[in-house]
Design an enzyme around this catalytic site. Structure first.
Site, PDB file in Angstrom:
ATOM      1  N   HIS A  81      90.917  -8.872 155.920  1.00 62.06           N
ATOM      2  CA  HIS A  81      90.592  -9.727 154.555  1.00 62.06           C
ATOM      3  C   HIS A  81      89.669  -8.753 153.732  1.00 62.06           C
ATOM      4  CE1 HIS A  81      88.863 -12.728 151.759  1.00 62.06           C
ATOM      5  NE2 HIS A  81      90.358 -13.029 151.882  1.00 62.06           N
ATOM      6  N   ASP A 109      96.613 -10.085 155.736  1.00 58.49           N
ATOM      7  CA  ASP A 109      95.994  -9.557 154.681  1.00 58.49           C
ATOM      8  C   ASP A 109      96.296  -7.946 155.072  1.00 58.49           C
ATOM      9  OD1 ASP A 109      94.510 -11.607 152.929  1.00 58.49           O
ATOM     10  OD2 ASP A 109      93.797 -11.974 155.008  1.00 58.49           O
ATOM     11  N   GLU A 166      99.549 -16.453 158.065  1.00 58.53           N
ATOM     12  CA  GLU A 166      99.158 -15.470 156.984  1.00 58.53           C
ATOM     13  C   GLU A 166      98.155 -14.482 157.309  1.00 58.53           C
ATOM     14  OE1 GLU A 166      96.394 -14.717 153.273  1.00 58.53           O
ATOM     15  OE2 GLU A 166      96.145 -15.466 155.403  1.00 58.53           O
ATOM     16  N   GLU A 188     100.049 -11.138 152.668  1.00 62.18           N
ATOM     17  CA  GLU A 188      99.232 -11.000 151.482  1.00 62.18           C
ATOM     18  C   GLU A 188      99.070  -9.347 151.359  1.00 62.18           C
ATOM     19  OE1 GLU A 188      95.135 -11.726 149.011  1.00 62.18           O
ATOM     20  OE2 GLU A 188      95.958 -13.196 150.684  1.00 62.18           O
ATOM     21  N   HIS A 232      96.218 -19.842 158.384  1.00 63.25           N
ATOM     22  CA  HIS A 232      95.349 -18.952 157.434  1.00 63.25           C
ATOM     23  C   HIS A 232      94.972 -17.759 158.185  1.00 63.25           C
ATOM     24  CE1 HIS A 232      92.070 -17.803 154.317  1.00 63.25           C
ATOM     25  NE2 HIS A 232      92.971 -17.453 153.630  1.00 63.25           N
TER      26      HIS A 232
END
Length: 294
Positions: A83, A70, A68, A151, A41
């Protein structure tokens, strides 16, 4: 020779037996019979500043393929990895640009953001780490031979970011058959953004972040390959409902859950049959499940 107290030896033995029992529980109870994919993450964000090149390198050093991130957009239209909508928590923007509260990403140019330290807040050894552009981030992921769960963060703030992100991925070589099939998933909390990605590139795997009602799942299955709920929403019935539907690529929907950082929860959700676990501590999850990252 140092003699360990009997109580310590006994406790260690019990812990070892507990770990073995937990791993056995996963192997016996997971409906798929397969250990879930472990996704780092924001990179290995318990060991390096999140969403930096250092964090994905930390995941790579620990043997984790999937990371992962953002994606957001600067004032002058450049895509960067961060993020929060604000730069304040993970950079020194308040010191470098005082008086520009709330220091939103969208209010700063890339040149301004490149002046910020995105590592010192995490620890002195990371001083000088920068907020990466999407281009630089993709280069590092490629160099590490990693895979990406991307994301789109707050896409409602950035009209057209879906098309722009896909264009950047195409330039980076990430929309060829191999990457699309094996190394890339795009997710968002915003269902409209995922619909747009699917419309523009129906071959790209997509995931919805959240837990739609079971009654609404068929709607999401039209444009999502994954349903990715918070771990507290994962139940046997919900997993079965998700797996009971086929997505746009005529395969059963996957379920990746977040954010799981402790062994007991990792074992619990794995036994429920989740396909992936998103975690700040990928090594903790891997050790709890007694397997590799994939």
């Amino acid at each position: 020779m140092r003699i360990r107290p009997v109580a310590t030896v006994a406790a260690g033995a019990l812990m070892g037996l507990s770990a073995l029992a937990l791993s056995t529980t996963v192997a016996q109870a997971a409906p798929s019979g397969r250990t879930p994919v472990t996704v780092a993450h924001r990179g290995a964000s318990s060991y390096a500043p999140e969403n930096t090149l250092a964090s994905i390198d930390a995941a790579d050093r620990r043997g984790f393929e999937w990371v992962e991130n953002d994606v957001q957009r600067t004032k002058d239209g450049e895509l960067v990895i961060l993020h929060d909508n604000s730069l304040a928590r993970t950079t020194n923007v308040e010191q470098v640009f005082p008086g520009r509260s709330p220091w939103n990403v969208a209010d700063f140019t890339l040149k301004e953001i490149e002046k910020l330290d995105a590592g010192s807040w995490f620890g002195p050894k990371f001083r000088g780490e920068r907020v990466p552009t999407l281009e630089d981030y993709m280069d590092e992921v490629e160099n590490n031979d990693q895979s990406l769960l991307m994301e789109l963060k707050s896409p409602e703030l950035y009209p057209g970011i879906e098309r722009q992100t896909l264009a950047e991925l195409r330039r980076a070589g990430w929309l060829d058959k191999t990457h699309v099939k094996r190394h890339l998933i795009i997710q968002s909390f915003n269902a409209d953004a995922i619909k747009t990605v699917h419309r523009l590139r129906p071959d790209v795997k997509t995931g919805f972040l959240g837990n739609p009602s079971v009654a609404d799942l068929p709607k999401f299955a039209k444009y999502c390959d994954q349903i990715n709920p918070v771990h507290t929403a994962v139940t046997p019935e919900y997993v079965a409902a998700v797996h009971g539907l086929k997505g746009p690529h005529s395969r059963p929907l996957d379920l990746y859950t977040w954010t799981v950082d402790d062994p007991a929860t990792a074992v619990k959700v794995a036994a429920l049959g989740v396909d992936g676990i998103i975690t700040n501590k990928p090594d903790v999850v891997r050790d709890a499940l007694g397997g590799s990252d994939d």
